[in-house]
Design a protein around this motif. Structure first.
Motif, PDB file in Angstrom:
ATOM      1  N   LEU A   1       0.829  -1.203   0.000  1.00 34.39           N
ATOM      2  CA  LEU A   1       0.000   0.000   0.000  1.00 34.39           C
ATOM      3  C   LEU A   1       0.868   1.259   0.000  1.00 34.39           C
ATOM      4  O   LEU A   1       0.561   2.235  -0.683  1.00 34.39           O
ATOM      5  CB  LEU A   1      -0.934  -0.006   1.208  1.00 34.39           C
ATOM      6  N   LEU A   2       1.945   1.240   0.777  1.00 31.86           N
ATOM      7  CA  LEU A   2       2.843   2.398   0.793  1.00 31.86           C
ATOM      8  C   LEU A   2       3.415   2.675  -0.593  1.00 31.86           C
ATOM      9  O   LEU A   2       3.593   3.830  -0.991  1.00 31.86           O
ATOM     10  CB  LEU A   2       3.978   2.162   1.793  1.00 31.86           C
ATOM     11  N   ASN A   3       3.693   1.617  -1.341  1.00 36.31           N
ATOM     12  CA  ASN A   3       4.238   1.785  -2.693  1.00 36.31           C
ATOM     13  C   ASN A   3       3.218   2.351  -3.675  1.00 36.31           C
ATOM     14  O   ASN A   3       3.588   2.812  -4.762  1.00 36.31           O
ATOM     15  CB  ASN A   3       4.760   0.445  -3.219  1.00 36.31           C
ATOM     16  N   ASN A   4       1.940   2.300  -3.310  1.00 36.41           N
ATOM     17  CA  ASN A   4       0.891   2.770  -4.218  1.00 36.41           C
ATOM     18  C   ASN A   4       0.311   4.120  -3.818  1.00 36.41           C
ATOM     19  O   ASN A   4      -0.691   4.557  -4.382  1.00 36.41           O
ATOM     20  CB  ASN A   4      -0.239   1.740  -4.293  1.00 36.41           C
ATOM     21  N   ILE A   5       0.933   4.787  -2.858  1.00 39.09           N
ATOM     22  CA  ILE A   5       0.473   6.123  -2.471  1.00 39.09           C
ATOM     23  C   ILE A   5       0.926   7.122  -3.525  1.00 39.09           C
ATOM     24  O   ILE A   5       2.057   7.074  -4.004  1.00 39.09           O
ATOM     25  CB  ILE A   5       1.005   6.485  -1.083  1.00 39.09           C
ATOM     26  N   GLN A   6       0.043   8.032  -3.877  1.00 40.18           N
ATOM     27  CA  GLN A   6       0.316   9.024  -4.914  1.00 40.18           C
ATOM     28  C   GLN A   6       0.234  10.426  -4.320  1.00 40.18           C
ATOM     29  O   GLN A   6      -0.349  10.642  -3.261  1.00 40.18           O
ATOM     30  CB  GLN A   6      -0.685   8.875  -6.067  1.00 40.18           C
ATOM     31  N   GLY A   7       0.825  11.387  -5.057  1.00 39.26           N
ATOM     32  CA  GLY A   7       0.734  12.782  -4.653  1.00 39.26           C
ATOM     33  C   GLY A   7       2.039  13.323  -4.133  1.00 39.26           C
ATOM     34  O   GLY A   7       2.940  12.578  -3.737  1.00 39.26           O
ATOM     35  N   ALA A   8       2.155  14.648  -4.134  1.00 40.76           N
ATOM     36  CA  ALA A   8       3.367  15.334  -3.682  1.00 40.76           C
ATOM     37  C   ALA A   8       3.146  15.917  -2.292  1.00 40.76           C
ATOM     38  O   ALA A   8       3.432  15.278  -1.284  1.00 40.76           O
ATOM     39  CB  ALA A   8       3.748  16.426  -4.686  1.00 40.76           C
ATOM     40  N   ALA A   9       2.617  17.142  -2.220  1.00 44.78           N
ATOM     41  CA  ALA A   9       2.397  17.764  -0.909  1.00 44.78           C
ATOM     42  C   ALA A   9       1.348  17.003  -0.108  1.00 44.78           C
ATOM     43  O   ALA A   9       1.494  16.776   1.090  1.00 44.78           O
ATOM     44  CB  ALA A   9       1.980  19.222  -1.093  1.00 44.78           C
ATOM     45  N   VAL A  10       0.266  16.603  -0.775  1.00 44.36           N
ATOM     46  CA  VAL A  10      -0.782  15.806  -0.138  1.00 44.36           C
ATOM     47  C   VAL A  10      -0.752  14.410  -0.750  1.00 44.36           C
ATOM     48  O   VAL A  10      -0.771  14.254  -1.966  1.00 44.36           O
ATOM     49  CB  VAL A  10      -2.173  16.442  -0.336  1.00 44.36           C
ATOM     50  N   LYS A  11      -0.672  13.395   0.094  1.00 48.33           N
ATOM     51  CA  LYS A  11      -0.601  12.015  -0.355  1.00 48.33           C
ATOM     52  C   LYS A  11      -2.003  11.423  -0.444  1.00 48.33           C
ATOM     53  O   LYS A  11      -2.879  11.747   0.365  1.00 48.33           O
ATOM     54  CB  LYS A  11       0.240  11.172   0.610  1.00 48.33           C
ATOM     55  N   HIS A  12      -2.200  10.524  -1.425  1.00 43.97           N
ATOM     56  CA  HIS A  12      -3.511   9.918  -1.636  1.00 43.97           C
ATOM     57  C   HIS A  12      -3.376   8.403  -1.750  1.00 43.97           C
ATOM     58  O   HIS A  12      -2.430   7.896  -2.347  1.00 43.97           O
ATOM     59  CB  HIS A  12      -4.166  10.459  -2.906  1.00 43.97           C
ATOM     60  N   LEU A  13      -4.335   7.701  -1.167  1.00 42.34           N
ATOM     61  CA  LEU A  13      -4.457   6.259  -1.336  1.00 42.34           C
ATOM     62  C   LEU A  13      -5.840   5.975  -1.910  1.00 42.34           C
ATOM     63  O   LEU A  13      -6.853   6.201  -1.246  1.00 42.34           O
ATOM     64  CB  LEU A  13      -4.271   5.532   0.000  1.00 42.34           C
ATOM     65  N   HIS A  14      -5.861   5.506  -3.147  1.00 39.94           N
ATOM     66  CA  HIS A  14      -7.132   5.227  -3.819  1.00 39.94           C
ATOM     67  C   HIS A  14      -7.586   3.803  -3.516  1.00 39.94           C
ATOM     68  O   HIS A  14      -6.830   2.980  -2.972  1.00 39.94           O
ATOM     69  CB  HIS A  14      -6.985   5.453  -5.324  1.00 39.94           C
TER      70      HIS A  14
END
Length: 412
Positions: free
Chosen positions: A138-151
């Motif tokens: 799951l950590l490897n699939n987090i997206q975003g720069a300033a704000v991180k997103h997990l879909h």
């Protein structure tokens, strides 16, 4: 991930290998619905907001303190939902899951909602997503720069290694009970801190008075107003030898190690093995140490050293005060009373980020002190209370570490 495996530690009565499953075959997935600040407190329906996963995290959620009204499209819990935040500023805060055991709760926005079927225990799933082998994926699939997103898709596509539902349930109950024990001691720790704050207010004179509201048995009479100058007999500055975490010599106290009334040893530096120190640079039991430089908010922190004499050195940003007519254990609490902190901070000079308080500028600061006998009694009372607070803190740390170790050994 192997198709058959088992954890290092199991309950008696369970054996055999765990099996790989696709989470998508055993759960449904959705998102919560957003609620504004204006919605909060407008109705009687319990409302779960994603921020609770940060501020009051636990494996199981059993109570709700926020309420709102039902809106069109509201998402309502059944008591089996596993909740994960959908965004945050740090990745580690997103990969945490809790089982919401309470039915009929409105689920707020920015929540990933996973509802497992009968083949997966919700509490076990929350533990697996937070601390099991799924976490790294799951950590490897987090997206975003300033704000991180997990879909939802990375969660939906997970492969999990699970035992029987009966063993899942046993594991879930163990960690839920452990979380409840940790929370119980956190509440006790907080109550002890509140007690200390209240006693500091009541056992020292307030502005405009010369007697405290609450006295220990056998003591009475007005406290004497004295200047700091009349108590101070000597000031010594610590060593200018630089320390480092790479060295292995005498441990070194720096300004970050002094807090208001206690010492923080979460990290510290050491001096070189070859460092030649005078006895004046070593801390003695009963020394009062004072932080001469820091930010404007933190400069002037002070604490009485109750550890071993000669075990630590202190550096040049710290002053040691030698005092007379005052018990230094009592002075630790007198100096860190809110009124004293206010008066000391008035002596600071500099900018918000770089400020100093010179010992000579403290000479006119006034304190109120009782007899030396009452000072000693007060110092002992607060010292004993601090020991209880520290013991609770240590126990919480031990329980948290035990939980981490069990997660590593009871999950594949």
């Amino acid at each position: 991930m192997t198709s058959n495996s088992a954890p290092a530690l199991r309950f008696d009565g369970f054996d055999g290998e765990w099996n790989v499953i696709s989470l998508s075959d055993h759960a449904t997935f959705s998102r919560g619905k957003g609620y504004s600040k204006a919605d909060v407190g407008t109705g009687t329906y319990p409302l779960f907001l994603y921020g609770q996963l940060y501020t009051n995290y636990s494996t199981e959620i059993r109570s709700i303190t926020t309420f709102s009204r039902m809106n069109d499209g509201s998402v309502v819990s059944t008591g089996r939902e596993v909740l994960m935040p959908a965004s945050d500023v740090t990745p580690t805060n997103i990969v945490r899951a809790s089982h919401l055991k309470v039915p009929d709760v409105l689920l707020g926005g920015d929540l990933n909602v996973i509802t497992p079927g009968d083949g997966i225990d919700p509490t076990f799933l929350a533990l697996e997503l937070t601390g099991g082998s799924s976490r790294a994926e799951l950590l490897n699939n987090i997206q975003g720069a300033a704000v991180k997103h997990l879909h939802l898709d990375p969660i939906r596509n997970l492969k999990l290694v699970v035992p029987s539902v009966k063993e899942q349930h046993a594991i879930g109950e163990l960690f839920a009970d452990l979380d409840a024990l940790i929370e119980q001691h956190r509440a006790k720790h907080k109550n002890l801190q509140r007690t200390k704050t209240a006693l500091l207010q009541r056992m020292f004179p307030q502005d405009g008075t010369n007697e405290p509201e609450l006295r220990l048995g056998g003591f009475s009479g007005a406290w004497e107003t004295v200047s700091f100058d009349s108590l101070l007999t000597r000031v010594e500055i610590g060593t200018n030898i630089l320390g480092s975490t790479r060295y292995h010599g005498v441990p070194l106290l720096k300004m970050g190690n002094i807090q208001r009334g206690f010492f923080d040893f979460s990290s510290f530096e050491r001096l070189p093995d070859s460092a030649e120190l005078s006895s004046d640079s070593l801390v003695r039991t009963g020394d009062f140490l004072f932080n001469t430089r820091n930010t404007m908010e933190l400069v002037g922190k002070g604490a009485t050293w109750m550890g071993e004499s000669g075990a630590f050195a202190f550096n040049g940003n710290i002053a040691r005060f030698t005092l007379e007519r005052v018990d230094t254990k009592f002075f630790n609490y007198l100096y860190n009373h809110p009124r004293s902190i206010r008066d000391v901070n008035k002596c600071a000079t500099g900018t918000t980020s770089v400020a100093a308080i010179y010992p000579r500028s403290l000479k006119s600061v006034q304190f109120q002190i009782p007899t030396i006998e009452e000072q000693h009694a007060i110092g002992e009372a607060f010292s004993n209370l601090d020991e209880l607070i520290a013991a609770e803190s240590r126990y919480i740390t031990q329980l948290t570490q035990a939980k981490t170790a069990l997660l590593q050994r009871m999950f594949v």
